[in-house]
Design a protein around this motif. Structure first.
Motif, PDB file in Angstrom:
ATOM      1  N   LYS A  34       0.859  -1.175   0.000  1.00 43.65           N
ATOM      2  CA  LYS A  34       0.000   0.000   0.000  1.00 43.65           C
ATOM      3  C   LYS A  34       0.905   1.238   0.000  1.00 43.65           C
ATOM      4  O   LYS A  34       2.020   1.197   0.504  1.00 43.65           O
ATOM      5  CB  LYS A  34      -0.885   0.004   1.234  1.00 43.65           C
ATOM      6  CG  LYS A  34      -1.795   1.195   1.304  1.00 43.65           C
ATOM      7  CD  LYS A  34      -2.681   1.167   2.533  1.00 43.65           C
ATOM      8  CE  LYS A  34      -3.511   2.446   2.509  1.00 43.65           C
ATOM      9  NZ  LYS A  34      -4.456   2.520   3.582  1.00 43.65           N
ATOM     10  N   ILE A  35       0.403   2.333  -0.566  1.00 46.17           N
ATOM     11  CA  ILE A  35       1.156   3.583  -0.617  1.00 46.17           C
ATOM     12  C   ILE A  35       0.371   4.678   0.090  1.00 46.17           C
ATOM     13  O   ILE A  35      -0.844   4.795  -0.076  1.00 46.17           O
ATOM     14  CB  ILE A  35       1.406   4.022  -2.079  1.00 46.17           C
ATOM     15  CG1 ILE A  35       2.378   3.065  -2.758  1.00 46.17           C
ATOM     16  CG2 ILE A  35       1.935   5.449  -2.146  1.00 46.17           C
ATOM     17  CD1 ILE A  35       2.620   3.394  -4.227  1.00 46.17           C
ATOM     18  N   THR A  36       1.090   5.498   0.848  1.00 42.13           N
ATOM     19  CA  THR A  36       0.556   6.751   1.364  1.00 42.13           C
ATOM     20  C   THR A  36       1.452   7.850   0.817  1.00 42.13           C
ATOM     21  O   THR A  36       2.672   7.820   0.996  1.00 42.13           O
ATOM     22  CB  THR A  36       0.558   6.800   2.905  1.00 42.13           C
ATOM     23  OG1 THR A  36      -0.326   5.796   3.393  1.00 42.13           O
ATOM     24  CG2 THR A  36       0.103   8.162   3.413  1.00 42.13           C
ATOM     25  N   VAL A  37       0.851   8.806   0.123  1.00 43.60           N
ATOM     26  CA  VAL A  37       1.590   9.945  -0.426  1.00 43.60           C
ATOM     27  C   VAL A  37       1.373  11.121   0.515  1.00 43.60           C
ATOM     28  O   VAL A  37       0.238  11.470   0.825  1.00 43.60           O
ATOM     29  CB  VAL A  37       1.115  10.309  -1.849  1.00 43.60           C
ATOM     30  CG1 VAL A  37       1.866  11.517  -2.379  1.00 43.60           C
ATOM     31  CG2 VAL A  37       1.288   9.123  -2.790  1.00 43.60           C
ATOM     32  N   VAL A  38       2.463  11.726   0.972  1.00 42.31           N
ATOM     33  CA  VAL A  38       2.382  12.841   1.906  1.00 42.31           C
ATOM     34  C   VAL A  38       3.019  14.087   1.291  1.00 42.31           C
ATOM     35  O   VAL A  38       4.029  14.010   0.605  1.00 42.31           O
ATOM     36  CB  VAL A  38       3.041  12.500   3.265  1.00 42.31           C
ATOM     37  CG1 VAL A  38       4.529  12.251   3.129  1.00 42.31           C
ATOM     38  CG2 VAL A  38       2.759  13.585   4.290  1.00 42.31           C
ATOM     39  N   TYR A  39       2.363  15.218   1.544  1.00 45.05           N
ATOM     40  CA  TYR A  39       2.878  16.519   1.117  1.00 45.05           C
ATOM     41  C   TYR A  39       2.765  17.486   2.284  1.00 45.05           C
ATOM     42  O   TYR A  39       1.749  17.518   2.982  1.00 45.05           O
ATOM     43  CB  TYR A  39       2.083  17.049  -0.083  1.00 45.05           C
ATOM     44  CG  TYR A  39       2.442  18.467  -0.448  1.00 45.05           C
ATOM     45  CD1 TYR A  39       3.699  18.782  -0.966  1.00 45.05           C
ATOM     46  CD2 TYR A  39       1.542  19.499  -0.243  1.00 45.05           C
ATOM     47  CE1 TYR A  39       4.035  20.081  -1.279  1.00 45.05           C
ATOM     48  CE2 TYR A  39       1.872  20.811  -0.568  1.00 45.05           C
ATOM     49  CZ  TYR A  39       3.117  21.099  -1.080  1.00 45.05           C
ATOM     50  OH  TYR A  39       3.460  22.389  -1.384  1.00 45.05           O
ATOM     51  N   ALA A  40       3.806  18.273   2.498  1.00 48.56           N
ATOM     52  CA  ALA A  40       3.821  19.250   3.586  1.00 48.56           C
ATOM     53  C   ALA A  40       3.529  20.643   3.056  1.00 48.56           C
ATOM     54  O   ALA A  40       4.198  21.120   2.143  1.00 48.56           O
ATOM     55  CB  ALA A  40       5.184  19.232   4.270  1.00 48.56           C
ATOM     56  N   THR A  41       2.505  21.277   3.625  1.00 53.26           N
ATOM     57  CA  THR A  41       2.236  22.680   3.294  1.00 53.26           C
ATOM     58  C   THR A  41       3.075  23.539   4.232  1.00 53.26           C
ATOM     59  O   THR A  41       3.326  23.151   5.380  1.00 53.26           O
ATOM     60  CB  THR A  41       0.747  23.037   3.447  1.00 53.26           C
ATOM     61  OG1 THR A  41       0.343  22.795   4.793  1.00 53.26           O
ATOM     62  CG2 THR A  41      -0.113  22.244   2.493  1.00 53.26           C
ATOM     63  N   PRO A  42       3.515  24.702   3.762  1.00 44.98           N
ATOM     64  CA  PRO A  42       4.379  25.556   4.590  1.00 44.98           C
ATOM     65  C   PRO A  42       3.685  25.979   5.885  1.00 44.98           C
ATOM     66  O   PRO A  42       2.487  26.248   5.895  1.00 44.98           O
ATOM     67  CB  PRO A  42       4.641  26.776   3.707  1.00 44.98           C
ATOM     68  CG  PRO A  42       4.270  26.367   2.332  1.00 44.98           C
ATOM     69  CD  PRO A  42       3.255  25.289   2.452  1.00 44.98           C
TER      70      PRO A  42
END
Length: 147
Positions: A34-42
């Motif tokens: 399984k994949i979890t894609v994470v992105y950080a907002t400033p």
């Protein structure tokens, strides 16, 4: 050797992260993961030194976050169509977000890109990937973009 069943994929939507997605997809398909894609907002703290009304900053942050949600959804649809993928958006410095999400548990591998900065760029901007590699409790695969 540990089994890799859940991969955390850190992306930077401000730059082309398709090379990271290609590696993540390959690993997930081969390992049935399984994949979890994470992105950080400033973080909002970067705006505190500006002389702007607080509600202006909050509105800007909210609009920015909504845009990031749309971009993340489009990124996942484009690169991971038909796969079991969770999307995560978190506010904060990228290295803190990646390490924080990873500490929540359940991940067996982190895949993220590296910009391969050198010299003054590395001193001024640091290295998110380097920080994550040094601090992570789980294996980290860093992928350098095609040059």
């Amino acid at each position: 050797m540990r089994t890799i069943k859940h991969i955390l994929v850190a992306v930077d939507l401000m730059e082309d992260s398709s090379f990271i997605a290609a590696y993540a997809k390959l690993f997930a398909e081969k390992l049935n993961s399984k994949i979890t894609v994470v992105y950080a907002t400033p973080p909002l703290t970067q705006y505190f030194g500006l002389y702007l009304p607080q509600d202006t900053i909050a509105k800007f942050h909210e609009e920015s976050e909504q845009g990031a949600i749309r971009e993340l959804k489009q990124f996942v649809e484009k690169h991971f169509s038909g796969m079991d993928v969770e999307q995560r958006l978190a506010n904060g410095h990228p290295q803190d977000v990646v390490l924080g999400v990873a500490k929540e548990g359940g991940y067996d591998l982190i895949i993220m890109g590296t910009h391969s900065r050198k010299g003054m760029d590395r001193i001024m901007f640091g290295s998110v990937a380097n920080h994550v590699v040094k601090q992570s409790d789980i294996p980290v695969l860093t992928v350098r973009p095609d040059m």
